[in-house]
Structures are given as structure tokens and as C-alpha cells.
Write a protein that holds these residues in place. Structure first.
Motif, PDB file in Angstrom:
ATOM      1  N   ARG A  33      18.329 -52.147  24.832  1.00  0.00           N
ATOM      2  CA  ARG A  33      19.591 -52.917  25.007  1.00  0.00           C
ATOM      3  C   ARG A  33      19.724 -53.180  26.235  1.00  0.00           C
ATOM      4  O   ARG A  33      20.178 -54.214  26.842  1.00  0.00           O
ATOM      5  N   ALA A  34      19.751 -52.011  26.942  1.00  0.00           N
ATOM      6  CA  ALA A  34      20.186 -51.991  28.547  1.00  0.00           C
ATOM      7  C   ALA A  34      19.103 -52.929  29.228  1.00  0.00           C
ATOM      8  O   ALA A  34      19.775 -53.717  30.090  1.00  0.00           O
ATOM      9  N   ARG A  35      18.139 -53.023  29.233  1.00  0.00           N
ATOM     10  CA  ARG A  35      16.915 -53.813  29.497  1.00  0.00           C
ATOM     11  C   ARG A  35      17.465 -55.263  29.317  1.00  0.00           C
ATOM     12  O   ARG A  35      17.480 -56.360  30.175  1.00  0.00           O
ATOM     13  N   LEU A  36      17.577 -55.586  28.076  1.00  0.00           N
ATOM     14  CA  LEU A  36      17.636 -56.906  27.645  1.00  0.00           C
ATOM     15  C   LEU A  36      19.128 -57.541  28.159  1.00  0.00           C
ATOM     16  O   LEU A  36      19.232 -58.821  28.446  1.00  0.00           O
ATOM     17  N   GLU A  37      20.237 -56.657  28.121  1.00  0.00           N
ATOM     18  CA  GLU A  37      21.330 -57.261  28.728  1.00  0.00           C
ATOM     19  C   GLU A  37      21.232 -57.688  30.075  1.00  0.00           C
ATOM     20  O   GLU A  37      22.173 -58.591  30.427  1.00  0.00           O
ATOM     21  N   ALA A  38      20.293 -57.147  30.788  1.00  0.00           N
ATOM     22  CA  ALA A  38      20.055 -57.916  32.311  1.00  0.00           C
ATOM     23  C   ALA A  38      19.639 -59.162  32.059  1.00  0.00           C
ATOM     24  O   ALA A  38      19.743 -59.931  33.217  1.00  0.00           O
ATOM     25  N   TRP A  39      19.178 -59.650  30.996  1.00  0.00           N
ATOM     26  CA  TRP A  39      18.344 -60.912  30.967  1.00  0.00           C
ATOM     27  C   TRP A  39      18.826 -61.824  30.053  1.00  0.00           C
ATOM     28  O   TRP A  39      18.718 -63.025  30.151  1.00  0.00           O
ATOM     29  N   PHE A  40      19.685 -61.418  28.879  1.00  0.00           N
ATOM     30  CA  PHE A  40      20.143 -62.247  27.745  1.00  0.00           C
ATOM     31  C   PHE A  40      21.620 -61.631  27.297  1.00  0.00           C
ATOM     32  O   PHE A  40      21.895 -60.658  27.560  1.00  0.00           O
ATOM     33  N   ALA A  41      22.250 -62.606  26.736  1.00  0.00           N
ATOM     34  CA  ALA A  41      23.790 -62.144  26.297  1.00  0.00           C
ATOM     35  C   ALA A  41      23.713 -61.518  25.111  1.00  0.00           C
ATOM     36  O   ALA A  41      23.628 -62.404  23.959  1.00  0.00           O
ATOM     37  N   LEU A  42      23.441 -60.443  24.881  1.00  0.00           N
ATOM     38  CA  LEU A  42      23.268 -59.567  23.682  1.00  0.00           C
ATOM     39  C   LEU A  42      24.727 -59.336  22.955  1.00  0.00           C
ATOM     40  O   LEU A  42      25.697 -59.219  23.557  1.00  0.00           O
ATOM     41  N   GLY A  43      24.605 -59.782  21.451  1.00  0.00           N
ATOM     42  CA  GLY A  43      25.518 -59.265  20.572  1.00  0.00           C
ATOM     43  C   GLY A  43      25.114 -58.044  19.838  1.00  0.00           C
ATOM     44  O   GLY A  43      24.719 -57.059  20.734  1.00  0.00           O
ATOM     45  N   GLU A  44      25.502 -57.974  18.495  1.00  0.00           N
ATOM     46  CA  GLU A  44      25.201 -56.818  17.726  1.00  0.00           C
ATOM     47  C   GLU A  44      23.741 -56.683  17.605  1.00  0.00           C
ATOM     48  O   GLU A  44      22.896 -57.445  17.357  1.00  0.00           O
ATOM     49  N   THR A  45      23.313 -55.347  17.414  1.00  0.00           N
ATOM     50  CA  THR A  45      22.021 -55.056  16.840  1.00  0.00           C
ATOM     51  C   THR A  45      21.887 -55.170  15.284  1.00  0.00           C
ATOM     52  O   THR A  45      22.678 -54.732  14.578  1.00  0.00           O
ATOM     53  N   VAL A  46      21.037 -56.151  14.892  1.00  0.00           N
ATOM     54  CA  VAL A  46      20.815 -56.385  13.587  1.00  0.00           C
ATOM     55  C   VAL A  46      19.751 -55.450  12.836  1.00  0.00           C
ATOM     56  O   VAL A  46      20.129 -54.597  11.933  1.00  0.00           O
ATOM     57  N   GLU A  47      18.750 -55.108  13.638  1.00  0.00           N
ATOM     58  CA  GLU A  47      17.635 -54.379  13.384  1.00  0.00           C
ATOM     59  C   GLU A  47      17.172 -53.232  14.493  1.00  0.00           C
ATOM     60  O   GLU A  47      16.928 -54.051  15.585  1.00  0.00           O
ATOM     61  N   PHE A  48      16.752 -52.216  14.220  1.00  0.00           N
ATOM     62  CA  PHE A  48      15.787 -51.283  15.186  1.00  0.00           C
ATOM     63  C   PHE A  48      15.192 -50.537  14.986  1.00  0.00           C
ATOM     64  O   PHE A  48      15.610 -49.773  14.103  1.00  0.00           O
ATOM     65  N   SER A  49      13.530 -50.491  14.960  1.00  0.00           N
ATOM     66  CA  SER A  49      12.802 -49.085  14.666  1.00  0.00           C
ATOM     67  C   SER A  49      11.841 -49.140  15.747  1.00  0.00           C
ATOM     68  O   SER A  49      11.381 -49.929  16.408  1.00  0.00           O
ATOM     69  N   ALA A  50      11.483 -47.822  15.929  1.00  0.00           N
ATOM     70  CA  ALA A  50      10.613 -47.440  16.990  1.00  0.00           C
ATOM     71  C   ALA A  50       9.622 -46.283  16.285  1.00  0.00           C
ATOM     72  O   ALA A  50      10.275 -45.158  15.679  1.00  0.00           O
ATOM     73  N   THR A  51       8.341 -46.467  16.612  1.00  0.00           N
ATOM     74  CA  THR A  51       7.512 -45.106  16.372  1.00  0.00           C
ATOM     75  C   THR A  51       6.671 -44.899  17.650  1.00  0.00           C
ATOM     76  O   THR A  51       6.865 -45.421  18.685  1.00  0.00           O
ATOM     77  N   MET A  52       6.009 -44.054  17.415  1.00  0.00           N
ATOM     78  CA  MET A  52       4.849 -43.742  18.711  1.00  0.00           C
ATOM     79  C   MET A  52       4.103 -45.087  19.075  1.00  0.00           C
ATOM     80  O   MET A  52       3.571 -45.243  20.050  1.00  0.00           O
ATOM     81  N   GLN A  53       3.742 -45.866  17.913  1.00  0.00           N
ATOM     82  CA  GLN A  53       2.958 -46.927  18.374  1.00  0.00           C
ATOM     83  C   GLN A  53       3.411 -48.447  18.252  1.00  0.00           C
ATOM     84  O   GLN A  53       2.960 -49.231  18.649  1.00  0.00           O
ATOM     85  N   CYS A  54       4.771 -48.620  18.017  1.00  0.00           N
ATOM     86  CA  CYS A  54       5.372 -49.678  17.982  1.00  0.00           C
ATOM     87  C   CYS A  54       6.922 -49.823  18.243  1.00  0.00           C
ATOM     88  O   CYS A  54       7.628 -48.653  17.915  1.00  0.00           O
ATOM     89  N   ALA A  55       7.531 -50.724  18.597  1.00  0.00           N
ATOM     90  CA  ALA A  55       9.230 -50.967  18.585  1.00  0.00           C
ATOM     91  C   ALA A  55       9.404 -52.174  18.393  1.00  0.00           C
ATOM     92  O   ALA A  55       8.741 -53.209  18.800  1.00  0.00           O
ATOM     93  N   ALA A  56      10.573 -52.470  17.544  1.00  0.00           N
ATOM     94  CA  ALA A  56      10.873 -53.873  17.385  1.00  0.00           C
ATOM     95  C   ALA A  56      12.511 -53.814  17.107  1.00  0.00           C
ATOM     96  O   ALA A  56      13.147 -52.953  16.451  1.00  0.00           O
ATOM     97  N   GLY A  57      13.183 -54.926  17.778  1.00  0.00           N
ATOM     98  CA  GLY A  57      14.408 -55.025  17.595  1.00  0.00           C
ATOM     99  C   GLY A  57      14.938 -56.487  17.255  1.00  0.00           C
ATOM    100  O   GLY A  57      14.234 -57.471  17.887  1.00  0.00           O
ATOM    101  N   LEU A  58      15.746 -56.503  16.666  1.00  0.00           N
ATOM    102  CA  LEU A  58      16.532 -57.843  16.150  1.00  0.00           C
ATOM    103  C   LEU A  58      18.013 -57.894  16.641  1.00  0.00           C
ATOM    104  O   LEU A  58      18.788 -56.810  16.282  1.00  0.00           O
TER     105      LEU A  58
END
Length: 172
Positions: A33-58
Motif C-alpha cells: 500500500r505504501a508503495r502504491l499510494e506514491a503512484w495511485f490514489a488508493l481507497g480500501e483494500t478489497v483483497e490481499f494475499s502473499a506467500t513466499m512465491q507470490c503476492a496479489a492485491g486488489l
């Protein structure tokens, strides 16, 4: 050792393993979120998941504009040049869908274009149903934005019309 002590020890080991797995995750929601907020106007997090092999945020976005900290380009060759110089860039290919834009990136700069595609494919393991649906919709949506952050290997898709932004990160 008593049975109670044995259970306490096993519980402590389990907690340590959970903490270690969390520490080894591909990304953390707060950091993303901190990285993205420097580039885009973020609202709420809809989904976030991370493992050792991947990460995905909506995320919801409150404004479809791209902030000045994210260079905006007008073509795949220009995106390749800006990525080489600055490590991040966004492109809104109005005349084509994002899937075609990633093919254009692979043609302009094969390693980067293929890294984008790989990030999207590998991140599917971390996407929930809403994130995966939004990701696929944005790939076929004209008017959406394609962004890449080279240092982290983060593929970012934003659709101002739907008010959503997806981040996909595969294995490093």
C-alpha cells in the motif's frame, strides 16, 4: 517432560513457523500500500494475499489519475526506455487492451514483457476470486492502465472505469 509442557512446546514451535512464513512472504500489505499510494490514489483494500512465491492485491481507487511519481509513457518502446532508466512506468494504451499491450512490451523488450506475463501468471496462486476476476477483466479492457515496477517485479493493472487496481507479483 509432562504432557502439558510437551503441548506448550509444540504450540510454540507452530507459532514460530507461522511467524517465519509471514516474514518470508513475497510482500506485506502495508508495504505494498505504501508503495502504491506514491503512484495511485488508493481507497480500501478489497483483497490481499502473499506467500513466499507470490503476492496479489486488489484495491479500490479514489481517483483514476496516475500521480507524478509514476512516469507515464505513450508506447511500448517508450515504456522499455523509461523502465531501463527509472525502474517503473505506466502506460494507458487507449487503442488496445492490456493483454495486447503486454505482447507489445514483449516485442519491444522481451525480458521485461515476459517478466510481466510471468508475474501475472504466478500471482494467480495468491489471487482470491474477486482479484482474479478483476485481473482477467482488466486484461481485456480498453482504457485500463498497465504499470510495471522492475525492482519488485510488480505488475499493476488499473481500470479507472471500475475504480479498481490489481497488483500481481510472482516468485523472485
Amino acid at each position: 517432560m509432562t504432557q502439558a509442557a510437551s503441548h506448550m512446546r509444540a504450540g510454540g514451535v507452530l507459532l514460530a513457523l507461522v511467524a517465519l512464513a509471514a516474514a518470508c512472504a513475497r510482500d506485506a500489505e502495508a508495504a505494498q500500500r505504501a508503495r502504491l499510494e506514491a503512484w495511485f490514489a488508493l481507497g480500501e483494500t478489497v483483497e490481499f494475499s502473499a506467500t513466499m512465491q507470490c503476492a496479489a492485491g486488489l484495491y479500490r481507487i479514489t481517483d483514476g489519475r496516475i500521480k507524478a511519481a509514476m512516469p507515464v509513457v505513450g508506447s511500448a518502446p517508450e515504456m522499455a526506455r523509461v523502465l531501463a532508466a527509472q525502474g517503473r512506468a505506466a502506460w494507458a494504451p487507449h487503442a488496445q487492451v492490456l493483454d495486447a499491450a503486454m505482447v507489445a512490451m514483449a516485442n519491444a523488450d522481451r525480458p521485461t514483457g515476459m517478466a510481466m506475463r510471468r508475474a501475472g501468471l504466478e500471482a494467480r496462486e495468491c489471487m482470491g476470486a474477486a482479484g482474479e476476476s478483476a485481473f482477467h477483466h482488466m486484461l481485456e479492457q480498453s482504457g485500463a492502465v498497465l504499470a510495471w515496477e522492475s525492482g519488485l517485479g510488480a505488475l499493476i493493472l488499473m481500470d479507472p472505469a471500475s475504480g479498481l487496481l490489481v497488483v500481481a507479483m510472482g516468485a523472485r
